[in-house]
Design an enzyme around this catalytic site. Structure first.
Site, mmCIF file in Angstrom:
data_model
loop_
_atom_site.group_PDB
_atom_site.id
_atom_site.type_symbol
_atom_site.label_atom_id
_atom_site.label_comp_id
_atom_site.label_asym_id
_atom_site.label_seq_id
_atom_site.Cartn_x
_atom_site.Cartn_y
_atom_site.Cartn_z
ATOM 1 N N GLY A 46 0.765 -1.240 0.000
ATOM 2 C CA GLY A 46 0.000 0.000 0.000
ATOM 3 C C GLY A 46 0.797 1.293 0.000
ATOM 4 O O GLY A 46 0.218 2.378 -0.083
ATOM 5 N N ARG A 98 -6.221 2.788 -15.205
ATOM 6 C CA ARG A 98 -6.368 3.461 -13.911
ATOM 7 C C ARG A 98 -7.180 4.762 -13.965
ATOM 8 O O ARG A 98 -8.029 4.987 -13.102
ATOM 9 C CB ARG A 98 -5.004 3.707 -13.248
ATOM 10 C CG ARG A 98 -4.240 2.405 -12.938
ATOM 11 C CD ARG A 98 -2.967 2.669 -12.137
ATOM 12 N NE ARG A 98 -3.243 3.121 -10.800
ATOM 13 C CZ ARG A 98 -3.078 4.358 -10.368
ATOM 14 N NH1 ARG A 98 -2.569 5.281 -11.133
ATOM 15 N NH2 ARG A 98 -3.392 4.671 -9.128
ATOM 16 N N GLU A 104 4.136 -6.705 1.614
ATOM 17 C CA GLU A 104 3.675 -7.096 0.279
ATOM 18 C C GLU A 104 3.590 -5.864 -0.630
ATOM 19 O O GLU A 104 2.507 -5.504 -1.088
ATOM 20 C CB GLU A 104 2.280 -7.734 0.373
ATOM 21 C CG GLU A 104 2.169 -8.931 1.294
ATOM 22 C CD GLU A 104 0.706 -9.312 1.588
ATOM 23 O OE1 GLU A 104 -0.201 -8.503 1.333
ATOM 24 O OE2 GLU A 104 0.485 -10.433 2.061
ATOM 25 N N PRO A 105 4.712 -5.211 -0.900
ATOM 26 C CA PRO A 105 4.638 -3.988 -1.715
ATOM 27 C C PRO A 105 4.516 -4.313 -3.202
ATOM 28 O O PRO A 105 5.116 -5.263 -3.695
ATOM 29 C CB PRO A 105 5.976 -3.318 -1.439
ATOM 30 C CG PRO A 105 6.914 -4.459 -1.187
ATOM 31 C CD PRO A 105 6.088 -5.525 -0.492
ATOM 32 N N GLY A 106 3.712 -3.548 -3.904
ATOM 33 C CA GLY A 106 3.622 -3.661 -5.361
ATOM 34 C C GLY A 106 4.023 -2.335 -5.976
ATOM 35 O O GLY A 106 5.126 -2.147 -6.482
ATOM 36 N N ARG A 107 3.103 -1.369 -5.845
ATOM 37 C CA ARG A 107 3.295 -0.054 -6.456
ATOM 38 C C ARG A 107 4.642 0.612 -6.102
ATOM 39 O O ARG A 107 5.290 1.188 -6.971
ATOM 40 C CB ARG A 107 2.159 0.859 -5.998
ATOM 41 C CG ARG A 107 2.039 2.159 -6.773
ATOM 42 C CD ARG A 107 1.011 3.072 -6.097
ATOM 43 N NE ARG A 107 -0.251 2.411 -5.830
ATOM 44 C CZ ARG A 107 -1.254 2.311 -6.698
ATOM 45 N NH1 ARG A 107 -1.142 2.844 -7.883
ATOM 46 N NH2 ARG A 107 -2.368 1.686 -6.362
ATOM 47 N N CYS A 156 -14.317 3.743 -27.675
ATOM 48 C CA CYS A 156 -15.699 4.230 -27.671
ATOM 49 C C CYS A 156 -16.302 4.192 -26.282
ATOM 50 O O CYS A 156 -17.214 3.408 -25.999
ATOM 51 C CB CYS A 156 -16.528 3.403 -28.636
ATOM 52 S SG CYS A 156 -15.712 3.299 -30.228
HETATM 53 C C1 PLP Z 1 -2.779 -5.350 -4.004
HETATM 54 C C2 PLP Z 1 -2.245 -5.927 -2.755
HETATM 55 C C3 PLP Z 1 -0.966 -5.581 -2.319
HETATM 56 C C4 PLP Z 1 -0.088 -4.569 -3.018
HETATM 57 O O1 PLP Z 1 -0.547 -3.258 -2.861
HETATM 58 P P1 PLP Z 1 0.349 -2.009 -3.343
HETATM 59 O O2 PLP Z 1 -0.493 -0.844 -3.052
HETATM 60 O O3 PLP Z 1 0.620 -2.182 -4.792
HETATM 61 O O4 PLP Z 1 1.615 -2.022 -2.537
HETATM 62 C C5 PLP Z 1 -0.493 -6.222 -1.184
HETATM 63 N N1 PLP Z 1 -1.225 -7.124 -0.515
HETATM 64 C C6 PLP Z 1 -2.470 -7.475 -0.893
HETATM 65 C C7 PLP Z 1 -3.216 -8.487 -0.122
HETATM 66 C C8 PLP Z 1 -3.016 -6.881 -2.030
HETATM 67 O O5 PLP Z 1 -4.259 -7.213 -2.408
#
Ligand code: PLP
Length: 404
Positions: free
Chosen positions: A233, A307, A268-271, A338
């Site tokens: 997050g 997004r 659990e980082p993504g962004r 469209c």
């Molecule tokens: C989407 C998600 C993440 C990653 O969130 P980011 O905002 O991209 O860091 C981590 N854990 C869970 C369970 C998610 O659904």
């Protein structure tokens, strides 16, 4: 990404060259930005060396996942496909956690067979289903329970996940019930409490609030959790106004938490790992002016980058060649699809553009390509990984014949 001799450049390659060789729309990722992001993420929390599980859903290109694996990261997956790609990219199953509210029986079976670190369950029914399958296989399975801390992450409502009205996790009462249930189960080994309160979080205070709530519920269980998985997050600066998340304060709050709760932290980082490594290069097809509004019509659309249409997210747009001539009007940057939501942003007095000019849509490394679709039967864009002056094609552009 910066301007060198007025030309917008990713590492050592300028956008014009990329467009000339690979056409548009094109996703480009910077290897060095990825590397810096991982190094910085680790540095921010180095005192307690967490297990960092990259959230695969943010970027599912196997070449990107392979690079992330080389930096020692694990994976957070939310479907069988993501679990398969994480393993295929070489990530050790002992560093993989599986989240999600609706894991099917076959997904649970597959996760058990692959011996992943944790299945983070999100309901009573799921715990029972894991137990049923584990019993058949005569195994004891490592699980986590996702707790819903009812914390407002102060982010877009569409990407907030930790409030009681959200579908994710279980509330206090169910959490306590499930801990007791697992304590007495022969086939479930409860090892983790997990949370994830939302995405694109820029204020550290919701995280502090969340930690307090976790500390409180753990104290009520009298149970030793080997892991506390704090989710991801962490937000990034999509525009110059966006302040940055204060990692020092988040780190400080976790250290304080760890003085009371002896456990290993998982993230659990993504962004925050891939968001700012990606750029979508697009060409202006037409410029259309009317009495009410003016449009820059790009060859990239909501199928390439969802997004803005999905939750009104704003991405910075930059011209590929810088000039000092400003447009006199306000333009809406739109795609050819469209749907009226197929628009990226509205900019007043952008640099004057002509048809066939190139622009860069910035910070699209997370939830860009991974959220793309073939809507309007548009082939998906090519993806490139840039390292210095080297360009590697990491996914080919789809062809129309692939879609027939
Ligand atoms: C989407 C998600 C993440 C990653 O969130 P980011 O905002 O991209 O860091 C981590 N854990 C869970 C369970 C998610 O659904």
């Amino acid at each position: 990404m910066k301007y060198i001799n007025k030309k917008l450049t990713i590492e050592k390659v300028n956008l014009e060259k990329i467009a000339k060789n690979f056409n548009t729309p094109t996703y480009c990722y910077s290897y060095n930005q990825l590397k810096n992001n991982v190094i910085n993420f680790k540095k921010n929390f180095k005192t307690f060396s967490p297990l960092i599980c990259f959230a695969i859903k943010s970027n599912t290109n196997i070449n990107i996942i392979r690079e992330i694996k080389k930096f020692g990261l694990g994976a957070d997956v939310v479907s069988m496909g993501e679990l398969m790609i994480a393993i295929k990219a070489g990530i050790n199953p002992k560093k993989i956690v599986f989240s999600g509210v609706g894991k099917t029986s076959s997904e649970i079976e597959y996760a058990i067979d692959k011996k992943i670190l944790l299945i983070n369950a999100e309901s009573k029914s799921e715990i029972k289903e894991i137990e049923r399958i584990a019993k058949l296989k005569k195994k004891k399975i490592n699980v986590g329970i996702r707790f819903n801390p009812n914390t407002d992450a102060k982010t877009l409502s569409q990407i907030s996940t930790g409030k009681k009205e959200n579908k994710f996790g279980v509330n206090n009462k169910t959490f306590l019930e499930l801990v007791n249930y697992c304590r007495n189960s022969k086939n479930i080994n409860l090892r983790c409490l997990s949370v994830h309160i939302g995405s694109q979080i820029l204020d550290f205070k919701p995280y502090v609030q969340m930690l307090k709530t976790i500390q409180n519920i753990i104290s009520k269980t009298n149970y030793k959790f080997e892991f506390v998985d704090l989710g991801g997050g962490m937000g990034i600066a999509y525009d110059n106004k966006n302040k940055k998340l204060n990692y020092k304060k988040y780190n400080f709050a976790i250290k304080k938490f760890l003085k009371v709760v002896k456990t290993k932290i998982i993230f659990e980082p993504g962004r925050s790992i891939v968001g700012d490594i990606g750029t979508l290069i697009s060409k202006v097809i037409y410029i259309k002016e009317s009495a009410k509004k003016n449009f820059i019509i790009l060859d990239a659309a909501m199928n390439d980058l969802m997004r803005p249409a999905l939750y009104g997210a704003a991405h910075k747009i930059l011209p590929s060649v810088k000039s000092t001539i400003k447009a006199k009007k306000t333009y809406e940057f739109v795609g050819p699809i469209c749907e009226s939501t197929d628009k990226f942003t509205t900019i007043n007095k952008f640099q004057k553009l002509k048809e066939k000019d190139l622009v860069a849509i910035c910070d699209v490394g997370a939830y860009g390509m991974s959220l793309s679709s073939n809507y309007n039967l548009r082939p998906k864009a090519i993806e490139l990984l840039i390292k210095g002056s080297k360009i590697k094609v990491i996914k080919k552009r789809q062809k129309h014949k692939d879609l027939m």
